[in-house]
Structures are given as C-alpha cells and as structure tokens.
Design an enzyme around this catalytic site. Sequence first.
Site, PDB file in Angstrom:
ATOM      1  N   ASP A  29       0.846  -1.192   0.000  1.00  0.00           N
ATOM      2  CA  ASP A  29       0.000   0.000   0.000  1.00  0.00           C
ATOM      3  C   ASP A  29       0.885   1.246   0.000  1.00  0.00           C
ATOM      4  O   ASP A  29       1.886   1.314   0.707  1.00  0.00           O
ATOM      5  CB  ASP A  29      -0.917  -0.012   1.228  1.00  0.00           C
ATOM      6  N   ILE A  30       0.490   2.241  -0.772  1.00  0.00           N
ATOM      7  CA  ILE A  30       1.292   3.463  -0.903  1.00  0.00           C
ATOM      8  C   ILE A  30       1.288   4.276   0.385  1.00  0.00           C
ATOM      9  O   ILE A  30       2.194   5.083   0.629  1.00  0.00           O
ATOM     10  CB  ILE A  30       0.770   4.310  -2.104  1.00  0.00           C
ATOM     11  N   ASN A  86     -13.002  -3.342   2.296  1.00  0.00           N
ATOM     12  CA  ASN A  86     -13.978  -2.261   2.396  1.00  0.00           C
ATOM     13  C   ASN A  86     -14.927  -2.330   1.217  1.00  0.00           C
ATOM     14  O   ASN A  86     -14.516  -2.574   0.083  1.00  0.00           O
ATOM     15  CB  ASN A  86     -13.255  -0.902   2.403  1.00  0.00           C
ATOM     16  N   GLU A  94     -12.143   3.476  -1.304  1.00  0.00           N
ATOM     17  CA  GLU A  94     -11.632   4.567  -2.143  1.00  0.00           C
ATOM     18  C   GLU A  94     -11.384   4.114  -3.575  1.00  0.00           C
ATOM     19  O   GLU A  94     -11.588   4.879  -4.514  1.00  0.00           O
ATOM     20  CB  GLU A  94     -10.305   5.096  -1.580  1.00  0.00           C
ATOM     21  N   VAL A  95     -10.910   2.890  -3.714  1.00  0.00           N
ATOM     22  CA  VAL A  95     -10.563   2.382  -5.044  1.00  0.00           C
ATOM     23  C   VAL A  95     -11.540   1.274  -5.406  1.00  0.00           C
ATOM     24  O   VAL A  95     -11.634   0.256  -4.700  1.00  0.00           O
ATOM     25  CB  VAL A  95      -9.110   1.846  -5.075  1.00  0.00           C
ATOM     26  N   HIS A  99     -10.244  -5.355  -3.475  1.00  0.00           N
ATOM     27  CA  HIS A  99      -8.919  -5.634  -2.915  1.00  0.00           C
ATOM     28  C   HIS A  99      -9.051  -6.021  -1.461  1.00  0.00           C
ATOM     29  O   HIS A  99      -9.948  -5.560  -0.754  1.00  0.00           O
ATOM     30  CB  HIS A  99      -7.984  -4.427  -3.071  1.00  0.00           C
ATOM     31  N   HIS A 101      -6.998  -5.855   2.061  1.00  0.00           N
ATOM     32  CA  HIS A 101      -5.857  -5.297   2.798  1.00  0.00           C
ATOM     33  C   HIS A 101      -5.307  -6.405   3.694  1.00  0.00           C
ATOM     34  O   HIS A 101      -6.055  -7.022   4.463  1.00  0.00           O
ATOM     35  CB  HIS A 101      -6.307  -4.153   3.708  1.00  0.00           C
TER      36      HIS A 101
HETATM   37  P1  5GP Z   1      -9.826   1.288   0.194  1.00  0.00           P
HETATM   38  O1  5GP Z   1     -10.093   2.493   1.049  1.00  0.00           O
HETATM   39  O2  5GP Z   1     -10.417   1.441  -1.173  1.00  0.00           O
HETATM   40  O3  5GP Z   1     -10.198  -0.012   0.865  1.00  0.00           O
HETATM   41  O4  5GP Z   1      -8.254   1.217   0.072  1.00  0.00           O
HETATM   42  C1  5GP Z   1      -7.547   1.730  -1.018  1.00  0.00           C
HETATM   43  C2  5GP Z   1      -6.073   1.666  -0.658  1.00  0.00           C
HETATM   44  O5  5GP Z   1      -5.321   1.853  -1.840  1.00  0.00           O
HETATM   45  C3  5GP Z   1      -5.619   2.741   0.358  1.00  0.00           C
HETATM   46  O6  5GP Z   1      -5.080   2.110   1.511  1.00  0.00           O
HETATM   47  C4  5GP Z   1      -4.576   3.543  -0.436  1.00  0.00           C
HETATM   48  O7  5GP Z   1      -3.498   3.949   0.377  1.00  0.00           O
HETATM   49  C5  5GP Z   1      -4.160   2.561  -1.522  1.00  0.00           C
HETATM   50  N1  5GP Z   1      -3.737   3.194  -2.768  1.00  0.00           N
HETATM   51  C6  5GP Z   1      -4.403   4.156  -3.453  1.00  0.00           C
HETATM   52  N2  5GP Z   1      -3.738   4.498  -4.558  1.00  0.00           N
HETATM   53  C7  5GP Z   1      -2.620   3.727  -4.578  1.00  0.00           C
HETATM   54  C8  5GP Z   1      -1.525   3.625  -5.497  1.00  0.00           C
HETATM   55  O8  5GP Z   1      -1.434   4.318  -6.520  1.00  0.00           O
HETATM   56  N3  5GP Z   1      -0.559   2.717  -5.203  1.00  0.00           N
HETATM   57  C9  5GP Z   1      -0.611   1.937  -4.077  1.00  0.00           C
HETATM   58  N4  5GP Z   1       0.382   1.082  -3.887  1.00  0.00           N
HETATM   59  N5  5GP Z   1      -1.626   2.002  -3.198  1.00  0.00           N
HETATM   60  C10 5GP Z   1      -2.616   2.900  -3.443  1.00  0.00           C
END
Ligand code: 5GP
Length: 116
Positions: A29-30, A86, A94-95, A99, A101
């Site tokens: 994760d970034i 999520n 967010e994405v 996925h 985590h």
């Molecule tokens: P969500 O909130 O959708 O469950 O988690 C999305 C995750 O993707 C977040 O923890 C965020 O830090 C990670 N993320 C978003 N954009 C990028 C990216 O460009 N590269 C990487 N490695 N992680 C990302």
Amino acid sequence: MATIFSKIIAKEIPAAIVYQDDQVTAFKDISPLAPVHILIVPNIEIASVNDVEVEHEKMLGHLFSVAKLVAKEQGIAESGYRLIVNNGGDAGQEVFHLHVHLLGGRKLGPVLARKD
Ligand code: 5GP
C-alpha cells in the site's frame, strides 16, 4: 477506464509488487497503516464485493491462499494479521477495484472503534 490497480497490475505505473500470478497481484500500500500493509487484488476488474459473481469464486478462494503465502513471506503468519475488505461509502472504499488489505507487524487493536 482502467482502475489505478489495473495500471499497477499491468506495470504501467510503479508499485512494490510482492507477488503476482495469472489471477491475482499483491503490492505494498502506498500509504501504509501498519509495518506490513499489502493489497491483494484480482487481476480482473471487479469493482466491489457487490459485483462478485459465481464465476469469481475459484479465483477469490485462490486470493486467500495468496494472502496466507504473502503473510508467511512477510514474517507475520505466526504473530498475526488482519484481512480487511472495504465495500462502499460507509466502509470508506476509495478504489473501486476489489482488494483485500493484509495488515500486520504490530498489535492492530480492535476491529472497529466504538462509536460512544
Ligand atoms: P480502500 O479504502 O479502497 O479499501 O483502500 C484503497 C487503498 O489503496 C488505500 O489504503 C490507499 O493507500 C491505496 N492506494 C491508493 N492508490 C494507490 C496507489 O497508486 N498505489 C498503491 N500502492 N496504493 C494505493
């Protein structure tokens, strides 16, 4: 339009990929929330759990086997770890590319903070 995760899977944008096969990809994760914070994603675009179909079941089962393997490789299989998915706005997704985590490397605390 390809999601940011599809671009990572296709190696069009950089990420620290720790595992990849023909079904799933795992990368750091970034913005890590724990010493180990890895995202494990299907190579195909499934927006969220709401979009899971019967045909995805085998691949998603495989994804859990990969989670186990990556946890072992990262040295947290015995100390413990948490898998989080999520889904939608209230969960803070967010994405919109499904996925999991994988979090570990420290005490993670309760699954959810109490509201009161
Ligand atoms: P969500 O909130 O959708 O469950 O988690 C999305 C995750 O993707 C977040 O923890 C965020 O830090 C990670 N993320 C978003 N954009 C990028 C990216 O460009 N590269 C990487 N490695 N992680 C990302």
